[in-house]
Design an enzyme around this catalytic site. Structure first.
Site, short mmCIF file in Angstrom:
data_model
loop_
_atom_site.label_atom_id
_atom_site.label_comp_id
_atom_site.label_asym_id
_atom_site.label_seq_id
_atom_site.Cartn_x
_atom_site.Cartn_y
_atom_site.Cartn_z
N VAL A 37 0.38 8.43 -9.41
CA VAL A 37 -0.36 7.28 -9.91
C VAL A 37 -0.18 6.07 -9.01
O VAL A 37 -1.02 5.16 -8.99
CB VAL A 37 0.09 6.96 -11.36
N LYS A 38 0.90 6.04 -8.24
CA LYS A 38 1.19 4.89 -7.39
C LYS A 38 0.20 4.72 -6.25
O LYS A 38 0.16 3.66 -5.61
CB LYS A 38 2.61 5.00 -6.84
#
Length: 473
Positions: A43-44
């Site tokens: 998700v980063k």
């Protein structure tokens, strides 16, 4: 099929999968958003892209510049994916406790890796954050991404993750569950979902049991990339500005064992090879779903891939060594385990009197009183912490003290009873998981140790002496 002009165009747009097997028996539907399918594996990637674009727009990051960040791994990987493709040098300061696979991935993308500790006070000059800040000061054209306080971090999820979930569920999502690391994901996604639903969506934080976000004591835990650890010598515990506390309606505090075993179940029962913070989030989502009805839709976010943790949560040996796994290695394996040595003295309260430790701020006089009750006259020295509602973690063991050595030093005039223990701390006692076979425990002791610290769910529960292992063999 879609064609992308760059890897940045492939960030986002991740699918939802219904957790049909893990969610069986719950009236509410539980869907997992598979953020590990982003191009960089987590998700980063979303935050990394948003932060780089904002820095370029604001003139903080210029051609030929250097991107620097303190990371547990995933944000660094996202910055490497985006930054290297745009021609920047990338330096990732990585916690020395992060899975080794993450550093390998960073190097594969062309990033430079600097390892530094996070299990020290934030004011310590060698703390990861301080090491990274020094690099920014020393390198011309360097830009610190600063995910913990960068508004582009939660902003990325207001602009992408939240709208995707709303569209994918047709506006039917009622509960959003996510872990909290920097706080950007839950803050941005949660804010959007609350606003678009008129406040109807409930946002639930999934947190390791000892993390301070959800009310824990801040002692170490074994799930990477989420939660908030606080070293007892930290003077000023500032929470990330990327975390907007008002967005989170409530917490589900998940013990390490539940997180790690749920992670393994995700892979084996749902075909989703995700990281341990995903296990924390899914365990929390299942708790939430059990109290809901058929009209409810729970969306849980899976932050990263399990490929970064093959040496940890997906390793039976690692799980067994830290006391998270106890079943026999094979159905034919009948060798007694360390638990069998301790069980005869057990009662409903555990193993009374089997765990003694000396805190790092104790005097030698206090240590002597403790050591006289320790099996074999040896005890671990652990990081001093004012309150220990969860006992002490195996990660907090600093070394060991021997009754014979302390008495010898005092008798020879080399130390006084009022002295601190610092000068006499020896090598840390070995650790052994409660489910490990006795042969493994004897091997861990070797010839140089007379006792080992027994771990259950990553926390010390007893000491076992060489003589006990021999008698039980």
């Amino acid at each position: 099929m879609r064609v992308h002009e760059s890897v940045a165009d492939a960030i986002g747009g991740t699918p939802l999968f219904r957790l049909a097997r893990l969610g069986a028996g719950t009236a509410a539907r539980v869907y997992a958003k598979a953020e590990f399918l982003n191009i960089g594996g987590s998700v980063k990637d979303r935050a990394a892209l948003a932060m780089v674009l904002a820095a370029e727009r604001d003139g903080q990051l210029r051609p030929g510049g250097t991107i620097i960040e303190a990371t547990s791994g995933n944000t660094g990987i996202g910055l490497a994916v985006v930054g290297r493709a745009r021609g920047y040098r990338v330096i990732a300061g990585v916690s020395d406790r992060a899975a080794a696979e993450k550093s390998d991935i960073l190097r594969a993308y062309g990033a430079e890796v600097v390892l530094a500790p996070t299990a020290v006070a934030k004011e310590h000059p060698e703390h990861l954050f301080n090491v990274v800040r020094r690099l920014v000061e020393e390198i011309p054209g360097a830009w610190l991404a600063d995910q913990y306080d960068n508004p582009a971090n939660p902003g990325a999820h207001v602009g992408t993750t939240g709208p995707e979930i709303w569209e994918q569920t047709g506006g039917r999502v009622t509960h959003f569950v996510a872990g909290i690391g920097t706080g950007g994901t839950i803050s941005g996604t949660g804010r959007f979902l609350k606003e678009v639903s008129g406040g109807a969506v409930t946002v639930v934080g999934a947190d390791p049991e000892s993390s301070v976000y959800g009310g824990g004591d801040g002692s170490p835990y074994f799930v990477e990339s989420i939660g908030h650890f606080v070293h007892p010598q930290t003077l000023d515990d500032n929470w990330p500005k990327s975390y907007h506390r008002e967005v989170v309606d409530r917490f589900e505090r998940i013990p390490d064992r539940e997180s790690l075993l749920t992670t393994r179940r995700l892979a084996r029962e749902e075909g989703l090879l995700a990281g341990p913070s995903s296990g924390t989030a899914v365990a929390a989502a299942l708790r939430v779903a059990r109290g809901l009805g058929p009209e409810d839709v729970v969306v849980v976010l899976l932050p990263d891939s399990g490929r970064s943790y093959l040496s940890k949560v997906f390793s039976d040996d690692w799980m067994r060594g830290w006391g998270f796994l106890e079943e026999p290695r094979t159905p034919q394996d009948t060798e007694p385990t360390v638990r069998s040595v301790l069980e005869p003295a057990a009662d409903a309260g555990g193993w009374p009197g089997r765990l003694v430790a000396v805190e790092s701020d104790a005097s030698l006089a206090g240590a002597l009183a403790t050591l006289r009750t320790a099996p074999g006259g040896v005890a671990p020295v652990v990081l001093a912490r004012p309150d220990r509602p969860y006992g002490f973690s195996g990660a907090e063991v600093l070394g060991s003290l021997s009754l014979a050595e302390v008495e010898r030093a005092i008798a020879a005039g080399l130390a006084r009873p009022g002295d601190p223990v610092d000068g006499l701390i020896g090598a840390a006692l070995p650790t052994v998981g409660v489910g490990q076979p006795l042969s493994a425990a004897r091997e861990v002791l070797g010839r140089e140790h007379d006792a080992a610290v027994v771990l259950l769910d990553g926390r010390a529960v007893a000491l076992v002496h060489r003589a006990e292992l021999a008698e039980s063999g």
